[in-house]
Design a protein around this motif. Structure first.
Motif, PDB file in Angstrom:
ATOM      1  N   SER A 449       0.389  -0.949  -0.340  1.00  0.00           N
ATOM      2  CA  SER A 449       0.023  -0.062  -0.272  1.00  0.00           C
ATOM      3  C   SER A 449       0.592   1.409  -0.090  1.00  0.00           C
ATOM      4  N   LEU A 450       0.074   2.293  -0.791  1.00  0.00           N
ATOM      5  CA  LEU A 450       0.543   3.505  -0.968  1.00  0.00           C
ATOM      6  C   LEU A 450       0.780   4.814   0.818  1.00  0.00           C
ATOM      7  N   LEU A 451       1.484   5.596   0.999  1.00  0.00           N
ATOM      8  CA  LEU A 451       1.444   6.393   2.163  1.00  0.00           C
ATOM      9  C   LEU A 451       1.889   8.151   1.877  1.00  0.00           C
ATOM     10  N   THR A 452       1.060   8.741   1.612  1.00  0.00           N
ATOM     11  CA  THR A 452       1.874  10.174   1.486  1.00  0.00           C
ATOM     12  C   THR A 452       2.205  10.775   1.987  1.00  0.00           C
ATOM     13  N   ILE A 453       3.267  11.416   2.005  1.00  0.00           N
ATOM     14  CA  ILE A 453       4.340  12.449   2.824  1.00  0.00           C
ATOM     15  C   ILE A 453       3.380  13.198   3.499  1.00  0.00           C
ATOM     16  N   ALA A 454       2.230  13.449   3.561  1.00  0.00           N
ATOM     17  CA  ALA A 454       0.811  13.902   4.286  1.00  0.00           C
ATOM     18  C   ALA A 454       0.061  13.187   5.763  1.00  0.00           C
ATOM     19  N   ASP A 455       0.363  11.620   5.107  1.00  0.00           N
ATOM     20  CA  ASP A 455      -0.064  10.943   5.932  1.00  0.00           C
ATOM     21  C   ASP A 455       0.914  10.745   7.190  1.00  0.00           C
ATOM     22  N   LEU A 456       2.364  10.207   6.158  1.00  0.00           N
ATOM     23  CA  LEU A 456       3.861  10.132   7.090  1.00  0.00           C
ATOM     24  C   LEU A 456       3.767  11.094   8.328  1.00  0.00           C
ATOM     25  N   ALA A 457       3.834  12.157   7.925  1.00  0.00           N
ATOM     26  CA  ALA A 457       3.840  13.537   9.023  1.00  0.00           C
ATOM     27  C   ALA A 457       2.830  13.578  10.113  1.00  0.00           C
ATOM     28  N   ARG A 458       1.672  13.022   9.685  1.00  0.00           N
ATOM     29  CA  ARG A 458       0.433  13.163  10.752  1.00  0.00           C
ATOM     30  C   ARG A 458       0.805  11.737  11.782  1.00  0.00           C
ATOM     31  N   THR A 459       1.442  10.316  11.110  1.00  0.00           N
ATOM     32  CA  THR A 459       1.364   9.524  12.287  1.00  0.00           C
ATOM     33  C   THR A 459       2.810   9.227  13.173  1.00  0.00           C
ATOM     34  N   GLY A 460       3.254  10.243  12.840  1.00  0.00           N
ATOM     35  CA  GLY A 460       4.811  10.752  12.959  1.00  0.00           C
ATOM     36  C   GLY A 460       6.132   9.960  12.181  1.00  0.00           C
ATOM     37  N   ALA A 461       5.786   9.316  11.495  1.00  0.00           N
ATOM     38  CA  ALA A 461       6.939   9.126  10.770  1.00  0.00           C
ATOM     39  C   ALA A 461       8.023   9.624  10.655  1.00  0.00           C
ATOM     40  N   LEU A 462       7.436  10.635  10.171  1.00  0.00           N
ATOM     41  CA  LEU A 462       8.525  11.844   9.862  1.00  0.00           C
ATOM     42  C   LEU A 462       8.566  13.548   9.898  1.00  0.00           C
ATOM     43  N   GLN A 463       8.671  14.140  10.197  1.00  0.00           N
ATOM     44  CA  GLN A 463       8.684  15.579  10.752  1.00  0.00           C
ATOM     45  C   GLN A 463       8.687  16.327   9.229  1.00  0.00           C
ATOM     46  N   LEU A 464       7.856  17.290   9.314  1.00  0.00           N
ATOM     47  CA  LEU A 464       7.430  18.299   7.485  1.00  0.00           C
ATOM     48  C   LEU A 464       7.555  19.923   8.209  1.00  0.00           C
ATOM     49  N   VAL A 465       9.133  20.036   7.800  1.00  0.00           N
ATOM     50  CA  VAL A 465       8.880  21.199   7.639  1.00  0.00           C
ATOM     51  C   VAL A 465       9.092  21.947   6.716  1.00  0.00           C
ATOM     52  N   SER A 466       7.384  23.097   6.319  1.00  0.00           N
ATOM     53  CA  SER A 466       7.363  24.359   5.432  1.00  0.00           C
ATOM     54  C   SER A 466       8.540  24.846   4.622  1.00  0.00           C
ATOM     55  N   PRO A 467       8.897  24.783   3.647  1.00  0.00           N
ATOM     56  CA  PRO A 467      10.146  26.411   3.094  1.00  0.00           C
ATOM     57  C   PRO A 467      10.225  27.192   3.681  1.00  0.00           C
ATOM     58  N   ILE A 468      11.480  27.608   3.997  1.00  0.00           N
ATOM     59  CA  ILE A 468      11.011  29.028   4.674  1.00  0.00           C
ATOM     60  C   ILE A 468      11.883  29.667   3.032  1.00  0.00           C
ATOM     61  N   ARG A 469      11.668  31.040   3.026  1.00  0.00           N
ATOM     62  CA  ARG A 469      12.428  31.947   2.244  1.00  0.00           C
ATOM     63  C   ARG A 469      12.765  33.522   3.241  1.00  0.00           C
ATOM     64  N   PRO A 470      13.880  33.054   2.315  1.00  0.00           N
ATOM     65  CA  PRO A 470      15.151  33.825   2.738  1.00  0.00           C
ATOM     66  C   PRO A 470      14.597  35.488   2.822  1.00  0.00           C
TER      67      PRO A 470
END
Length: 642
Positions: A449-470
């Motif tokens: 089965s497939l999981l989106t990055i959003a799914d993985l972030a919600r379940t705590g499998a990874l931490q997702l940090v949005s882009p910062i703008r210089p």
């Protein structure tokens, strides 16, 4: 509200598949929604029915609320600009503290009002509008593409607009004005021929509480700012217009260096920009490269040079903006005083061979050095050169930067050629050992089965940090010695596959340390790419997603390999053109030991890719050095060569 419809091609983008897959679904599934309009060759389907069918079949990727709202705005066959402007007006009302009810909203938008309200509650009115604006402004058939953020930020940095009053007389949907707001302008004004686009540009300013106004109308024929001057003019004018008003504007007072030829509309925009500047004010315009050399514009170019108005021409990498296959130019103008002595040199920069993100800081640094000391002659071989005006005013007045650069020197001894040849031979000999060892999966094996990055972030499998703008540059006073700052991984480094190329110069609004095992992904690129961080001590650069996997659940090399698949490339860019939404990427669910096995293969694959790229680079350099050396007489054929 009018029922939104979608074509088969739009269904394919919605599901993240190819057009042929939709044709197969229609043939093989009797319950696939029937067409509700269009033609036999290009049928249209009810969007709501299609979404329900895709969801029931497990073929609808999880969408954010902004994605779902955008689909409903974009699905009707009319331009979505007016619908987005209406939603923007609702969001502006929310921003100002008003709470709208359905009976006060536009009748066609009443059905969407709950979604708009819910998103505004979650993200805030401005963030919702920005999400929708980015989707509208991404490259799409039938809609004008906005100036990409990276290019708009570069143009604004060259104009140095912090605390300044800015004008964009060809505002489009507001990309350059948004960049001016990011850079800290005091107020911003614009004009745009399309009333709906003008409304979008104005909404961007209003939602940022930036004073100013955007008028609808033809800037050349009906200038809304006649007689007014601004600290800076920054503009991406329309290219190649054939009906721009040359006949009725033959003696217009804006033509300060002479009547603009009918076939040179871009030079009319250049003079329009100069007319709205005080003495010493700067303008930055995006130009097609032919404007630098067309014979019809020779007289205007010559006068711009002689009178000191044209200060720099910068050749950009292909793909900086539409049309993407053409290396566009930036012209930097400065309104010169009538009685002042004209500058003796013009800065010509040739960055056409690189990447815009990587080249931007180098371009700005070269311009700032030149602007701070215009009388000083300097050059960076093959990149930037201050060319005497007298040398440019020749038979052609050709301002193409590449034609005025001095080539780098060839080593007389040929030692570099010998080093390259030895390195190339060694890499070629090692290529078979670098090739990944893989084979076909067993037939009949079940697909994980497939999981989106959003799914993985919600379940705590990874931490997702949005882009910062210089933080944007504010001019020479902002320049600092970068030699002692920590290394920064930039989007250009990731795209090019190179080591961290810069150091923190105080332009990062947030210092995010990178850890070994982090995965970084550029937020804007022609294709999805990812890089695994292998050493500590570096900082996250601007315009990069940071994915920090939990090593007990997710292997970083496996994650990076999955992200770079062709399917994820389509999945993450389907709604936003060249902008990447990594949250939509799909990752296979595998046990950790299998992930590590896959990750090791991907690590070897990257080493193989890097070696192949180096072979190509060394081969090209070997050919160039040999040809240059033979032509210059510093190399000769060895005895016995045929």
């Amino acid at each position: 509200m009018k029922t939104p419809t979608v074509t088969a091609a739009e269904i394919a983008r919605l599901a993240g598949v190819g057009r042929a897959a939709v044709s197969n679904w229609r043939k093989r599934h009797l319950d696939f929604p029937a067409p509700v309009g269009g033609t036999t060759a290009s049928p249209e389907f009810d969007l709501i029915e299609v979404e329900q069918w895709l969801r029931s079949q497990g073929k609808l990727p999880e969408l954010s609320g902004a994605d779902r709202l955008w689909q409903h705005l974009a699905a009707p066959k009319e331009s979505p600009a007016s619908a987005l402007a209406a939603v923007g007006a609702l969001l502006l009302a929310r921003h100002r503290g008003e709470r709208l009810t359905p009976n006060k909203a536009d009748a066609d938008l009443a059905a969407l009002l709950p979604d708009v309200d819910a998103l505004a509650d979650e993200l805030g009115p401005r963030a919702v509008f920005d999400e929708l604006w980015r989707r509208f402004s991404a490259p799409s058939p039938g809609r004008p593409s906005a100036t990409p953020d990276e290019l708009a930020d570069l143009m604004i940095a060259l104009a140095n607009v912090r605390g300044a009053v800015v004008l964009d007389p060809a505002a489009g949907s507001g990309a350059i004005l948004r960049a001016a707001a990011r850079a800290g302008c005091s107020s911003a004004y614009g004009q745009e021929l399309d009333p709906d686009l003008a409304a979008l540009a104005g909404l961007s300013l209003n939602l940022r509480d930036v004073p100013g106004e955007v008028f609808a109308g033809d800037s050349l024929r009906a200038d809304a700012f006649a007689g007014r001057t601004f600290d800076a003019v920054v503009c991406h004018p329309p290219f190649g217009a054939t009906n721009w008003g040359d006949e009725e504007l033959g003696h217009d007072p804006r033509w300060i260096v002479g009547t603009t030829p009918r076939t040179e509309p871009e030079l009319a925009w250049a003079q329009h920009a100069l007319a709205h500047l005080p003495v010493g004010g700067h303008a930055v315009l995006l130009m097609p490269p032919t404007v630098a050399s067309r014979r019809a514009g020779k007289r205007i170019r010559q006068k711009l040079l002689r009178e000191g108005h044209l200060r720099a021409v910068i050749a950009l990498p292909p793909g900086a903006a539409a049309p993407h296959g053409v290396p566009l130019h930036l012209w930097v103008l400065r309104r010169a005083a009538t009685e002042a002595q004209a500058p003796t040199g013009v800065l010509l920069i040739d960055a056409a061979g690189g990447d815009l993100v990587a080249a931007s800081s180098r371009i700005v640094a070269a311009w700032q050095a030149f602007a701070g000391a215009p009388a000083v002659t300097f050059e960076e071989a093959g990149f930037a050169r201050v060319v005497p005006v007298i040398d440019l005013i020749d038979e052609d007045v050709d301002l193409t930067p590449a034609r005025r650069q001095i080539a780098g020197k060839v080593e007389p001894s040929g030692e570099q050629l010998l080093r390259n040849a030895g390195r190339l031979t060694a890499i070629l000999a090692n290529l078979p050992a670098l090739m990944p060892q893989v084979g076909p999966a067993p037939s009949g094996a079940s697909m994980p089965s497939l999981l989106t990055i959003a799914d993985l972030a919600r379940t705590g499998a990874l931490q997702l940090v949005s882009p910062i703008r210089p933080l944007p540059s504010s001019g020479e006073d902002d320049r600092v010695d970068e030699s002692d700052g920590p290394l920064v991984v930039s989007a250009g480094d990731v795209i090019a596959g190179t080591e961290a190329s810069g150091r923190d110069a105080g332009k990062l609004p947030e210092r995010v340390p990178l850890l070994v095992g982090d995965v970084v992904v550029p937020a804007a690129a022609r294709y999805l790419t990812a890089r695994v961080i292998t050493s500590d001590g570096m900082l996250l650069g601007g315009n990069l997603y940071l994915l920090r996997p939990d090593p007990a659940v997710l292997d970083p090399w496996f994650l990076a390999g999955q992200l770079r698949s062709s399917g994820n490339d389509k999945q993450t860019t389907s709604l936003s053109g060249a902008r990447i939404d990594v949250r939509r990427a799909q990752i296979r669910r595998l046990p950790l030991d299998e992930q590590r096995a896959h990750g090791e293969v991907f690590r070897r694959l990257l080493a193989f890719e890097s070696a192949v790229a180096e072979v190509g680079s060394l081969s090209a350099e070997l050919v160039r050095l040999t040809a240059d050396g033979l032509a210059a007489g510093t190399l000769r054929p060895e005895d016995g060569a045929q």
